[in-house]
Design an enzyme around this catalytic site. Sequence first.
Site, PDB file in Angstrom:
ATOM      1  N   ASP A  56       0.871  -1.170   0.000  1.00  0.00           N
ATOM      2  CA  ASP A  56       0.000   0.000   0.000  1.00  0.00           C
ATOM      3  C   ASP A  56       0.912   1.224   0.000  1.00  0.00           C
ATOM      4  OD1 ASP A  56      -2.290   1.744   0.589  1.00  0.00           O
ATOM      5  OD2 ASP A  56      -1.422   1.828   2.603  1.00  0.00           O
ATOM      6  N   ASP A  58      -0.187   5.106   0.958  1.00  0.00           N
ATOM      7  CA  ASP A  58      -0.464   6.036   2.053  1.00  0.00           C
ATOM      8  C   ASP A  58      -0.507   5.315   3.398  1.00  0.00           C
ATOM      9  OD1 ASP A  58      -1.031   8.524   0.423  1.00  0.00           O
ATOM     10  OD2 ASP A  58      -2.541   7.172  -0.414  1.00  0.00           O
TER      11      ASP A  58
END
Length: 262
Positions: A56, A58
Amino acid sequence: MTLSLMPPLNLLPLKFLSDTLMLKPSRAFFKSFATTMSVQSSSNPIKSRLKGVVFDMDGTLTVPVIDFQAMYKAVLGQDLYVSIKSNSPSGIDILHHIEQWAPDKQQKAYEIIADFEQQGLDRLQIMPGAAELCGYLDSKNIRRGLITRNVKSAVDLFHERFRMSFSPALSREFRPYKPDPAPLLHICSSWEVQPNEVMMIGDSLKDDVACGKRAGAFTCLLDETGRYDSPEYATVEHKPDYKISSLSQLHLLLETNFDLTP
């Protein structure tokens, strides 16, 4: 009538009788036993092969700077936010809710999200340990991919600013997005590997862990503050295979639990 496999005592060799009746194993027995135990203790469990790690962005590769709670309230309104939050212990899928709205309402919601995301880009910072981890994965010839629900421009800025390469790097323009397994399965297909040869790592149970589990990959939750230790997350559907509090812990986790040979 009871059958016995033991021959009559008068037919047994004297040495066997001595060893058996005195409960004193022979020297050959000890030698055989020691050899067996040595083999068993030196054997290692078979480790799963790992060929790629998908991140991922953020809150995982970059320091979390977006106030998601404030963003959700701004998009949903206080009352709807509280209602949805009470029924979604693992988190709110804001994009899913927006997709059900009328076009004009959707447009306003996306503008609010874009504003929060832009503020986040202005303060974009690399997560501690991320650069070192990428170097470690490169040294092991382990591929690196990226899946984010942020926009492509944010991914492009991340690559440009921190000079890191993740390929494929899928943003929310790729549909369907996390927690659907489609983006992770797409990466596995492009790498020509099986999902069970890949690990998905992120800071969200509802997006990252759910995506990885649904695809059949290994999952690792990055939980810096320990917030997922809260009882409210005890009954969530998808739980991670591993949990770490910093990216600097991941290389030891991989070495301990996986076969990393090229």
